[in-house]
Design an enzyme around this catalytic site. Structure first.
Site, PDB file in Angstrom:
ATOM      1  N   GLY A   1       3.883  -6.690  -9.071  1.00 32.75           N
ATOM      2  CA  GLY A   1       2.594  -6.094  -9.447  1.00 32.75           C
ATOM      3  C   GLY A   1       1.615  -5.946  -8.294  1.00 32.75           C
TER       4      GLY A   1
ATOM      5  N   GLY B   1       2.126  -3.983  -5.554  1.00 30.10           N
ATOM      6  CA  GLY B   1       2.272  -2.701  -4.852  1.00 30.10           C
ATOM      7  C   GLY B   1       3.164  -2.756  -3.614  1.00 30.10           C
TER       8      GLY B   1
ATOM      9  CB  ALA C   1       2.553   1.829  -2.947  1.00 28.96           C
ATOM     10  CB  ALA C   2       2.476  -2.022   0.792  1.00 26.09           C
TER      11      ALA C   2
ATOM     12  CG  ASP D   1       1.034   0.707  -7.595  1.00 27.37           C
ATOM     13  OD1 ASP D   1       0.117   0.460  -8.394  1.00 27.37           O
ATOM     14  OD2 ASP D   1       2.084   0.042  -7.528  1.00 27.37           O
TER      15      ASP D   1
HETATM   16  O1  PMV Z   1       3.491  -3.199 -11.137  1.00 26.21           O
HETATM   17  P1  PMV Z   1       2.803  -2.297 -10.192  1.00 26.21           P
HETATM   18  O2  PMV Z   1       2.111  -2.974  -9.101  1.00 26.21           O
HETATM   19  O3  PMV Z   1       3.698  -1.216  -9.677  1.00 26.21           O
HETATM   20  O4  PMV Z   1       1.632  -1.561 -11.047  1.00 26.21           O
HETATM   21  C1  PMV Z   1       1.967  -0.541 -11.917  1.00 26.21           C
HETATM   22  C2  PMV Z   1       0.801  -0.058 -12.724  1.00 26.21           C
HETATM   23  C3  PMV Z   1       1.233   0.653 -14.003  1.00 26.21           C
HETATM   24  O5  PMV Z   1       0.026   1.116 -14.614  1.00 26.21           O
HETATM   25  C4  PMV Z   1       1.923  -0.314 -14.955  1.00 26.21           C
HETATM   26  C5  PMV Z   1       2.158   1.826 -13.741  1.00 26.21           C
HETATM   27  C6  PMV Z   1       1.489   3.015 -13.079  1.00 26.21           C
HETATM   28  O6  PMV Z   1       2.225   3.861 -12.559  1.00 26.21           O
HETATM   29  O7  PMV Z   1       0.257   3.134 -13.102  1.00 26.21           O
END
Ligand code: PMV
Length: 324
Positions: free
Chosen positions: A106, A108, A111-112, A153
């Site tokens: 959660g 990112g 993306a990083a 993200d």
């Molecule tokens: O789990 P992460 O850090 O990739 O966060 C995703 C956030 C969501 O809302 C669950 C998915 C999105 O694409 O926005």
């Protein structure tokens, strides 16, 4: 003359409000988490050797083929996207990636990694590396990872500032009235985002009439939270976090480990707490008064957190943010 070595970084991120509902068009609030980051070092490689990515945390060396290869790693696809913007032949390069962002938790990490890679490679190739140029490229790679990402993200990681995000809309920043102290606690449970996003999608498709109001309520919470943050009313954020967490539970993305950390934080004096990101594991955030930092942090560790990070969202000195 050999090209010099270049280094680029990209931060992790937390979602303060609105995850999952953001995929369905509702607003969400996210902020960079500079305490963890991915670093890319790009240096000249062996003559004739081509382009390699050494992803230390994945324990993998990834060759970047000039043409797409079925099933290739998304980082190779990302590198090719940029390399194709320069006239051939490609230079021989080694790209070393190292990250302190836990994977699938959660924060990112995907993306990083893409952002640090593209930043470093752009600098090395003399291509623009500004956020407006990189963001659509990182989003394209996020789509390979997740299928239907909202784009939150990549946007917060590339721009490195707190954002009020609505899918498909231009980036919106906002002012922070008072410092906001948060603790980020890691359950240590890896939970890939595409699975939780897919499960919420299945719930939505099975019963849109039940899910749509949940998404709308989450959106209303994100809007109220933005107003409270701008007004410097951090105390109002605690109950909003709790309300957001209840709705995330309705979406089935909390977990026993998350609930244990959330309860521990609240008992130790946090003003509010919720999961952050995809859920079912990964990280939670707790809003704290600076005085309760050690007690909440210790409570989180005692309840099983693998790591606790303190982060502060600071008011900016932008002219539009100064009190009149
Ligand atoms: O789990 P992460 O850090 O990739 O966060 C995703 C956030 C969501 O809302 C669950 C998915 C999105 O694409 O926005």
């Amino acid at each position: 003359m050999p090209m010099p070595e270049v280094t680029a970084t990209a931060p992790g991120k937390i979602i303060l409000f609105g995850e999952h509902a953001v995929v369905y068009g509702q607003p969400a609030i996210a902020a960079p988490l500079q305490a963890v980051q991915t670093r890319a070092i790009v240096r000249p490689g062996r003559a004739g050797g081509g382009v390699y990515i050494v992803a230390a945390n994945l324990g993998r060396t990834i060759f970047v083929s000039p043409d797409p290869v079925e099933g290739e790693h998304a980082l190779a696809t990302a590198a090719r996207l940029l390399l194709r913007r320069v006239a051939p032949p490609w230079p021989d390069l080694d790209i070393l990636l190292h990250s302190t962002i836990p994977i699938a938790s959660g924060l990112g990490s995907g993306a990083a990694a893409t952002t640090a890679l593209l930043r470093g490679l752009s600098l090395m190739l003399g291509l623009p590396s500004d956020p407006d140029t990189l963001n659509p490229l990182v989003f394209e790679i996020e789509r390979l990872h997740h299928g239907t990402p909202s784009g939150i993200d990549n946007t917060v990681v590339v721009y490195e500032r707190p954002i009020f995000f609505v899918k498909g809309s231009p980036i919106e920043t906002f002012c922070i009235g008072q410092p906001i102290h948060l603790l980020v606690g890691d359950t240590g449970v890896a939970s890939p985002t595409h699975l939780t996003v897919g499960d919420v999608r299945a719930l939505f498709e099975a019963d849109p009439a039940r899910l749509t109001p949940i998404f709308s309520e989450i959106g209303a919470i994100a809007r109220a939270a933005r107003n409270a943050i701008e007004a410097g009313d951090s105390a109002a954020l605690g109950p909003l976090m709790a309300a957001n967490q209840r709705l995330l539970r309705d979406l089935t993305v909390s977990s026993a480990e998350l609930d244990r950390l959330l309860q521990a934080a609240s008992r130790a004096g946090a003003l509010g707490a919720k999961l952050s990101g995809g859920g079912r594991g990964g990280n939670m955030i707790a809003l704290i008064e600076p005085d309760s930092r050690s007690s909440v942090s210790e409570a989180l560790l005692a309840a099983g957190a693998k790591q606790v990070i303190h982060t502060v969202l600071q008011p900016e000195a932008r002219p539009t943010c100064l009190p009149s």
